[in-house]
Design an enzyme around this catalytic site. Structure first.
Site, PDB file in Angstrom:
ATOM      1  N   ARG A  78      10.791  -8.277  19.718  1.00 34.05           N
ATOM      2  CA  ARG A  78      11.022  -7.898  21.110  1.00 34.05           C
ATOM      3  C   ARG A  78      11.108  -9.151  21.981  1.00 34.05           C
ATOM      4  O   ARG A  78      10.637 -10.217  21.604  1.00 34.05           O
ATOM      5  CB  ARG A  78       9.884  -7.012  21.611  1.00 34.05           C
ATOM      6  CG  ARG A  78       9.676  -5.728  20.803  1.00 34.05           C
ATOM      7  CD  ARG A  78       8.470  -4.961  21.309  1.00 34.05           C
ATOM      8  NE  ARG A  78       8.275  -3.706  20.578  1.00 34.05           N
ATOM      9  CZ  ARG A  78       7.505  -3.560  19.505  1.00 34.05           C
ATOM     10  NH1 ARG A  78       6.851  -4.620  19.021  1.00 34.05           N
ATOM     11  NH2 ARG A  78       7.368  -2.391  18.911  1.00 34.05           N
TER      12      ARG A  78
ATOM     13  N   LYS B 207       2.914  -5.056  20.330  1.00 35.24           N
ATOM     14  CA  LYS B 207       2.252  -4.184  21.293  1.00 35.24           C
ATOM     15  C   LYS B 207       0.824  -3.904  20.845  1.00 35.24           C
ATOM     16  O   LYS B 207       0.532  -3.801  19.668  1.00 35.24           O
ATOM     17  CB  LYS B 207       3.026  -2.871  21.431  1.00 35.24           C
ATOM     18  CG  LYS B 207       4.380  -3.030  22.131  1.00 35.24           C
ATOM     19  CD  LYS B 207       5.058  -1.675  22.300  1.00 35.24           C
ATOM     20  CE  LYS B 207       6.353  -1.815  23.080  1.00 35.24           C
ATOM     21  NZ  LYS B 207       7.038  -0.502  23.270  1.00 35.24           N
TER      22      LYS B 207
ATOM     23  N   HIS C 284      17.305  -6.434  23.629  1.00 41.76           N
ATOM     24  CA  HIS C 284      16.951  -5.182  22.954  1.00 41.76           C
ATOM     25  C   HIS C 284      18.094  -4.687  22.064  1.00 41.76           C
ATOM     26  O   HIS C 284      17.846  -4.081  21.009  1.00 41.76           O
ATOM     27  CB  HIS C 284      16.586  -4.112  23.981  1.00 41.76           C
ATOM     28  CG  HIS C 284      15.911  -2.917  23.378  1.00 41.76           C
ATOM     29  ND1 HIS C 284      14.684  -2.992  22.751  1.00 41.76           N
ATOM     30  CD2 HIS C 284      16.311  -1.622  23.264  1.00 41.76           C
ATOM     31  CE1 HIS C 284      14.343  -1.798  22.298  1.00 41.76           C
ATOM     32  NE2 HIS C 284      15.319  -0.952  22.593  1.00 41.76           N
TER      33      HIS C 284
ATOM     34  N   ARG D  39      17.804  -6.321  18.841  1.00 40.04           N
ATOM     35  CA  ARG D  39      16.773  -5.663  18.023  1.00 40.04           C
ATOM     36  C   ARG D  39      17.385  -4.460  17.303  1.00 40.04           C
ATOM     37  O   ARG D  39      17.131  -4.247  16.110  1.00 40.04           O
ATOM     38  CB  ARG D  39      15.617  -5.244  18.928  1.00 40.04           C
ATOM     39  CG  ARG D  39      14.441  -4.550  18.234  1.00 40.04           C
ATOM     40  CD  ARG D  39      13.288  -4.433  19.233  1.00 40.04           C
ATOM     41  NE  ARG D  39      12.283  -3.474  18.842  1.00 40.04           N
ATOM     42  CZ  ARG D  39      11.269  -3.719  18.019  1.00 40.04           C
ATOM     43  NH1 ARG D  39      11.155  -4.921  17.463  1.00 40.04           N
ATOM     44  NH2 ARG D  39      10.380  -2.798  17.738  1.00 40.04           N
TER      45      ARG D  39
ATOM     46  N   HIS E  13       6.780  -1.088  14.417  1.00 44.38           N
ATOM     47  CA  HIS E  13       6.637   0.271  14.934  1.00 44.38           C
ATOM     48  C   HIS E  13       5.349   0.903  14.421  1.00 44.38           C
ATOM     49  O   HIS E  13       4.959   0.697  13.271  1.00 44.38           O
ATOM     50  CB  HIS E  13       7.814   1.140  14.494  1.00 44.38           C
ATOM     51  CG  HIS E  13       9.056   0.910  15.293  1.00 44.38           C
ATOM     52  ND1 HIS E  13      10.319   1.215  14.833  1.00 44.38           N
ATOM     53  CD2 HIS E  13       9.239   0.405  16.544  1.00 44.38           C
ATOM     54  CE1 HIS E  13      11.215   0.921  15.753  1.00 44.38           C
ATOM     55  NE2 HIS E  13      10.584   0.418  16.795  1.00 44.38           N
TER      56      HIS E  13
ATOM     57  N   TYR F 204      17.187   4.419  14.543  1.00 38.04           N
ATOM     58  CA  TYR F 204      18.239   3.505  14.107  1.00 38.04           C
ATOM     59  C   TYR F 204      19.085   4.070  12.977  1.00 38.04           C
ATOM     60  O   TYR F 204      20.149   3.544  12.682  1.00 38.04           O
ATOM     61  CB  TYR F 204      17.625   2.171  13.668  1.00 38.04           C
ATOM     62  CG  TYR F 204      16.806   1.512  14.739  1.00 38.04           C
ATOM     63  CD1 TYR F 204      17.404   0.915  15.841  1.00 38.04           C
ATOM     64  CD2 TYR F 204      15.418   1.501  14.674  1.00 38.04           C
ATOM     65  CE1 TYR F 204      16.648   0.319  16.832  1.00 38.04           C
ATOM     66  CE2 TYR F 204      14.658   0.908  15.660  1.00 38.04           C
ATOM     67  CZ  TYR F 204      15.274   0.323  16.738  1.00 38.04           C
ATOM     68  OH  TYR F 204      14.525  -0.252  17.724  1.00 38.04           O
TER      69      TYR F 204
END
Length: 297
Positions: A146, A170, A240, A243, A266, A275
């Site tokens: 990211r 994250k 993004h 990504r 994730h 995706y």
């Protein structure tokens, strides 16, 4: 008081990013203002689902998209779960709420040809700025990280022994991503140029400006948008999308979905499955062209 405690919970215990915490706070303030206009004597702890439905209708009438409304309701859900957990309420007014329907929003990745064109432009550039920008693009495309993760990379995150890089994602979740030989070469070239800067103020960070300061997210966006605007006619040309490109190209080449999930950082497989839509589209095209029945009358 409960709103302040909730925001502190997100910041200190959940370790959400400042941007995410601010979004939650704004959503709560917006809902609180609506409730105050409806009944000034009513606090958020006493709200029932009927009032929340009224707010949703108000947001729809205001022209706010279903996707944005769902995000705001998600903030409320988190808030009422917090109140339930802390004993401030004994029933969650959103327990049976169902999200509004939204259209599937697919991001269009860059093609292999577009990537090759951009890399050709970057390979022709030299000096600190050129090598830095090339490394940015290569890291995005080769790791799927990211934008915030790239901005916060530090020198200590690089392992020369294993030729890998540690990424802090994250909620402070770490993951190790291997670096391709070409990317590792670009990294060494950039570090050589970086060492020649006259002044370095943010020494620990990998990516710096020409003044030796840590780069910022808007700078990264401008760099990516600038290069891809010369080779791509896509509306969105952001980090993004790179990504998405990373994930889509891996899946198109037969990469395991779980492996891509780990590389992207994730938390759930559902996030990665987004995706697969792009991959399925390519498979349909190949199937249509290659299957013998397609040529029959």
């Amino acid at each position: 008081m409960s709103q302040k405690a909730f925001i502190e919970f997100l910041d200190l215990e959940k370790n959400y990013s400042p941007h995410t915490v601010l979004a939650y706070r704004r959503d709560l303030e917006l809902f609180s203002d609506f409730i105050q206009d409806t009944d000034p004597t009513l606090g958020l702890e006493k709200v029932n689902y009927s009032l929340i439905r009224n707010w949703i209708v108000h947001l729809v009438d205001s022209g706010i998209s279903n996707r944005s409304i769902n995000r705001k309701i998600s903030s409320l859900k988190a808030y009422y779960r917090f109140l339930l957990k802390t004993g401030s309420i004994d029933q969650n007014p959103l327990a049976r709420h169902k999200a509004l329907k939204t259209a599937v929003k697919l991001q269009v990745p860059f093609s292999k040809e577009e990537m090759q064109e951009v890399m050709g432009l970057l390979n022709a550039e030299a000096g600190f700025k050129g090598t830095r920008n090339r490394l940015m693009v290569e890291l995005f495309y080769a790791t799927g990280m990211r934008r915030a993760e790239l901005v916060n990379l530090q020198l200590r995150d690089i392992s020369r022994d294993t030729k890998s890089i540690k990424v802090l994602g994250k909620r402070s979740k770490e993951r190790i991503i291997p670096l391709l030989p070409a990317v590792f070469d670009s990294l060494n070239q950039y570090l050589k140029e970086r060492s020649g800067l006259e002044s370095i103020q943010d020494e620990s960070y990998l990516f710096l400006s020409e003044k030796g300061r840590k780069i910022y997210e808007s700078l990264v966006y401008r760099v990516i948008n600038s290069y891809f605007s010369t080779t791509s006619e896509k509306v969105k040309r952001s980090p993004h999308i790179l990504r998405h490109t990373f994930a889509t190209h891996l899946l198109n080449e037969g990469a395991d979905l779980n492996a891509v999930k780990e590389l992207l950082g994730h938390a759930s497989l559902a996030s990665t499955q987004v995706y697969t839509h792009n991959s399925i589209a390519q498979l349909k095209s190949i199937h249509k062209k290659a299957h013998p029945r397609n040529s029959e009358d």
